[in-house]
Design an enzyme around this catalytic site. Sequence first.
Site, short mmCIF file in Angstrom:
data_model
loop_
_atom_site.label_atom_id
_atom_site.label_comp_id
_atom_site.label_asym_id
_atom_site.label_seq_id
_atom_site.Cartn_x
_atom_site.Cartn_y
_atom_site.Cartn_z
N ASN A 10 0.92 -1.19 -0.02
CA ASN A 10 0.03 -0.24 0.04
C ASN A 10 0.91 1.28 0.11
OD1 ASN A 10 -1.95 2.06 0.54
ND2 ASN A 10 -2.23 1.50 2.66
N LYS A 12 0.22 4.21 -0.21
CA LYS A 12 -0.69 5.63 0.34
C LYS A 12 -0.28 6.86 -0.77
CE LYS A 12 0.27 3.53 4.66
NZ LYS A 12 0.16 3.31 6.13
N HIS A 96 -9.48 0.69 5.28
CA HIS A 96 -8.02 0.93 5.76
C HIS A 96 -8.25 1.77 6.94
CE1 HIS A 96 -4.22 2.35 6.50
NE2 HIS A 96 -3.72 1.25 5.55
N GLU A 98 -6.88 4.26 7.95
CA GLU A 98 -6.96 5.62 7.84
C GLU A 98 -8.03 6.47 7.26
OE1 GLU A 98 -3.08 5.38 5.45
OE2 GLU A 98 -2.20 4.69 7.42
N GLU A 170 -5.07 -5.41 10.57
CA GLU A 170 -4.12 -4.35 11.02
C GLU A 170 -4.40 -3.60 12.36
OE1 GLU A 170 -2.48 -3.04 7.06
OE2 GLU A 170 -4.03 -2.05 7.12
N GLY A 176 2.36 2.00 10.75
CA GLY A 176 3.27 3.24 10.53
C GLY A 176 3.98 3.54 11.81
N SER A 216 3.47 -2.41 10.24
CA SER A 216 5.05 -2.08 10.49
C SER A 216 5.64 -3.56 10.22
CB SER A 216 5.41 -1.64 11.75
OG SER A 216 5.14 -0.33 12.10
C1 PEP Z 1 -0.70 -0.09 5.88
O1 PEP Z 1 -0.58 0.87 5.34
O2 PEP Z 1 -1.65 -0.74 5.72
C2 PEP Z 1 0.29 -0.42 6.82
C3 PEP Z 1 0.44 -1.46 7.48
O3 PEP Z 1 1.40 0.54 6.93
P1 PEP Z 1 2.86 0.12 7.43
O4 PEP Z 1 3.38 -0.99 7.09
O5 PEP Z 1 3.34 1.24 7.33
O6 PEP Z 1 2.60 0.02 9.12
#
Ligand code: PEP
Length: 265
Positions: A10, A12, A96, A98, A170, A176, A216
């Site tokens: 992803n 973003k 997601h 976000e 997640e 992040g 992460s």
């Molecule tokens: C994500 O954007 O779904 C995500 C898991 O980001 P990150 O790997 O940066 O934590």
Amino acid sequence: MGRKLFIAGNWKMNLSAAQCTALASDLAAGVQSDCPVEVAVCPPSVYLSAVHAALDGSVIRLGAQNVYCESSGAFTGQISPAMLLDIGCRYVIVGHSETRHTIEPHEDDALINRKLLAALAAGLNVILCIGETLDQREQGRTESVLDTQLTGGLANLQSASAQKITIAYEPVWAIGTGQTATTEQAQQAHAFVRTRLAALLDPTAANGIRIQYGGSVKPSNAADLLAQPDVDGALVGGASLKAKDFLEIIKASLQNAAQVSGTAG
Ligand code: PEP
């Protein structure tokens, strides 16, 4: 039947057009045509076509980061499922964290469900993201939050469409932040999701649904996470922006890919 591992990136709201196509080209060169793991990248929507061209001839699939729930009409600024298919997308992310918690107005489970059903109806595969915040985890509410998000997000889903769904667990506190769930935390949440899927759909359909871990994921922790029995892949944010890191995560998944078989969703 086993589940084919699925690693998705992803990107973003990052990178320029030139950086997106360069990254896609590097990944296309690094993922062999017989790769036993399914791989997808989700660039910013304005660069989907450019990335699609850069992935030409590669097994890497194209995904979008969001979609609208209507097929056409007066919905300024929105992108329909058919438009995504038209420019070569196979996947779309919905729900997601976000879009649930950061970008205003926040999406709720009802809207996420409408998007999921519209995307499926058009023929897209859907990655449905779910996950608890740190407060919710500390209050012991992780399972009830996951249950609510699954039940709402998958409302009215027919078992026959289940093969087109991937769930991305997640934990919001891990996205992040550099703080990854432990392998035990990830496996426990994934096993719970699998149990709930079996109740919502049917056990056979539930057993075929891939559950990615996201939060992460990086080259140093991917192998351990992907070795968990109910972790069927990863949704990768930050580490998917560097070809070397993303390719290392795919490589780490290969040691577990040998244990599974089956077809992509
Ligand atoms: C994500 O954007 O779904 C995500 C898991 O980001 P990150 O790997 O940066 O934590």
